[in-house]
Design an enzyme around this catalytic site. Structure first.
Site, short mmCIF file in Angstrom:
data_model
loop_
_atom_site.label_atom_id
_atom_site.label_comp_id
_atom_site.label_asym_id
_atom_site.label_seq_id
_atom_site.Cartn_x
_atom_site.Cartn_y
_atom_site.Cartn_z
N LYS A 111 0.81 -1.21 0.00
CA LYS A 111 0.00 0.00 0.00
C LYS A 111 0.84 1.26 0.00
CE LYS A 111 -4.34 -1.73 1.72
NZ LYS A 111 -5.49 -1.51 2.58
N LYS A 203 -4.72 -10.78 -6.28
CA LYS A 203 -5.94 -10.82 -5.48
C LYS A 203 -7.04 -9.95 -6.10
CE LYS A 203 -6.09 -8.35 -1.69
NZ LYS A 203 -6.04 -7.75 -0.36
N LYS A 206 -10.69 -4.10 -4.44
CA LYS A 206 -11.45 -2.91 -4.80
C LYS A 206 -10.54 -1.82 -5.34
CE LYS A 206 -12.22 -2.73 0.22
NZ LYS A 206 -13.21 -2.82 1.28
P1 TYM Z 1 -10.54 -5.34 4.05
O1 TYM Z 1 -11.48 -4.23 4.27
O2 TYM Z 1 -9.44 -5.14 3.06
O3 TYM Z 1 -11.31 -6.64 3.63
C1 TYM Z 1 -12.41 -7.11 4.39
C2 TYM Z 1 -12.39 -8.63 4.45
O4 TYM Z 1 -12.45 -9.17 3.12
C3 TYM Z 1 -11.41 -10.12 2.94
N1 TYM Z 1 -10.98 -10.09 1.53
C4 TYM Z 1 -10.87 -11.17 0.74
N2 TYM Z 1 -11.10 -12.47 0.99
C5 TYM Z 1 -10.90 -13.34 -0.04
N3 TYM Z 1 -10.49 -12.96 -1.29
C6 TYM Z 1 -10.24 -11.65 -1.56
N4 TYM Z 1 -9.85 -11.29 -2.78
C7 TYM Z 1 -10.43 -10.69 -0.52
N5 TYM Z 1 -10.29 -9.34 -0.45
C8 TYM Z 1 -10.61 -9.00 0.82
C9 TYM Z 1 -10.30 -9.66 3.87
O5 TYM Z 1 -9.42 -10.71 4.18
C10 TYM Z 1 -11.10 -9.20 5.07
O6 TYM Z 1 -11.43 -10.30 5.91
N6 TYM Z 1 -7.42 -5.03 7.98
C11 TYM Z 1 -8.74 -5.48 7.55
C12 TYM Z 1 -9.87 -4.85 8.33
C13 TYM Z 1 -9.75 -4.98 9.81
C14 TYM Z 1 -9.96 -6.15 10.59
C15 TYM Z 1 -9.77 -5.76 11.95
C16 TYM Z 1 -10.28 -7.47 10.27
C17 TYM Z 1 -9.45 -3.97 10.67
N7 TYM Z 1 -9.47 -4.44 11.96
C18 TYM Z 1 -9.88 -6.67 13.00
C19 TYM Z 1 -10.41 -8.37 11.33
C20 TYM Z 1 -10.20 -7.99 12.67
C21 TYM Z 1 -8.92 -5.13 6.07
O7 TYM Z 1 -8.27 -4.27 5.55
O8 TYM Z 1 -9.91 -5.81 5.44
#
Ligand code: TYM
Length: 342
Positions: A111, A203, A206
């Site tokens: 990022k 991957k 978005k």
């Molecule tokens: P974020 O917002 O990027 O994504 C949200 C969730 O979607 C999953 N995900 C995917 N799973 C499978 N294939 C994909 N291509 C894919 N893209 C996204 C992510 O693994 C995630 O579960 N850091 C986290 C948000 C967060 C969080 C937390 C999660 C903040 N605090 C505490 C768990 C516990 C994030 O950026 O997810």
């Protein structure tokens, strides 16, 4: 007592990866565990967000949680910035985490890009806020996609180091060796890493500049059909169990998506389509995707039209969440030695 926590960032439209890898699975836990599902708006601003868009996207993720079947009475649904204890504990964790640990985070490297000196300090300490999200509730289980695995490992390291560094006072105050549990990632099922439809070595995300690389949760049936039709494949028919997916990431990705949408084991889908042409398989995948996603995106649209309701859900969720976080934060401060916390 087991407690589930997970979060999603309100940054742009949600993809099929977010849905299959995380959001849809959240509902699986609501009858068995106490669950908290957070919209992590403070994580979102580690990269610049337009304020009006951040506001709308926060309600959008809330709507997606509900559209995916989360009951706001059974789960605690809230946005991170309404519960100040997340930021408070994150500060303590910033002082527990080592710079060397943060330097290993691959998501930061991706990022921050080439001009790392220009990235926000928030992006760098992102994982310690994430550890605080989970541990301020002493949550034990965290359903996430595969890309969050490294952050979860760091959260475990932070919990362990806190428990170790403050071990004497923790034992004195609580008669236990550990104050924070080691949270377990729940990464299970055929779609823990949904890949781009244009390049199955990347991957699905978005932030990909090409909208054709992903299916969005609010795409209509025609758009979904077009994206699947144009999805990259190879010229061979689909492999069976023996031939396997070696060197065939596109086939593996589409089969995984099918299995997750149909809620079937991947092997059952492999067996059914072994030897089939992609064109035939894509037709059935399209139909499955459209029929599975249509009710969700209809509900999503309906909910988004009622921002007052969504704000109410977040507010009452935040009150419940704060009720759980407050005593943990108070005890953390006492353990650390802050005056006023005993
Ligand atoms: P974020 O917002 O990027 O994504 C949200 C969730 O979607 C999953 N995900 C995917 N799973 C499978 N294939 C994909 N291509 C894919 N893209 C996204 C992510 O693994 C995630 O579960 N850091 C986290 C948000 C967060 C969080 C937390 C999660 C903040 N605090 C505490 C768990 C516990 C994030 O950026 O997810």
């Amino acid at each position: 007592p087991d407690r589930v926590f997970s979060g999603v960032q309100p940054t742009g439209t949600l993809t099929l990866g977010n849905y299959l890898g995380a959001i849809r699975r959240f509902a699986d836990y609501q009858d068995r565990y106490e669950c908290l599902y957070c919209v992590v708006d403070m994580h979102a601003i580690t990269l610049w967000q337009d304020p009006a868009e951040l506001h709308a996207n926060t309600l959008g993720v809330t709507a997606a949680y509900l559209a995916a079947g989360l009951d706001p009475e059974k789960n605690i649904i809230f946005n991170q910035s309404q519960v100040p204890q997340h930021a408070e504990l994150a500060w303590v964790f910033n002082c527990v985490t080592r710079i060397g640990w943060l330097n290993r985070m691959t998501q930061f490297k991706e990022k921050a890009g080439k001009h790392r000196e220009n990235a926000s300090a928030g992006l760098y300490v992102y994982p310690s806020l994430m550890a605080a999200d989970i541990l301020v509730y002493r949550a034990t289980h965290v359903p996430v996609g595969d890309d969050q695995k490294q952050h979860l490992e760091l959260a475990r390291d932070i919990a362990q180091k806190f428990n170790h560094d403050y071990g004497d006072i923790i034992r004195e105050r609580t008669n236990q060796d550990e104050f924070f549990p080691q949270p377990e990632p729940l990464i299970e099922g055929p779609a823990m890493r949904v890949m781009s439809l244009r390049d199955a070595t990347k991957k699905m995300s978005k932030s990909d500049p090409s909208d054709m690389s992903r299916i969005n949760m609010d795409d209509d049936a025609d758009t979904i059909a077009q994206k699947i039709r144009k999805a990259k494949t190879d010229p061979e028919p689909l492999p069976g169990e023996e031939a396997g997916f070696e060197g065939r990431p596109e086939a593996e990705n589409l089969i995984g998506i099918y299995a997750a949408l149909a809620q079937e084991p991947k092997l059952a889908v492999v067996d059914r389509y072994a030897g089939a042409q992609f064109s035939e398989f894509k037709k059935e995948l399209t139909e499955l995707a459209v029929t599975t996603l249509a009710p969700v995106s209809d509900e999503l649209r309906r909910l988004k039209a009622d921002p007052g309701y969504l704000e109410g859900v977040l507010k009452s969720g935040a009150e419940k969440a704060a009720g759980l976080a407050e005593p943990v934060m108070r005890e953390t401060k006492a353990i650390v030695g802050f005056v006023g916390a005993r």
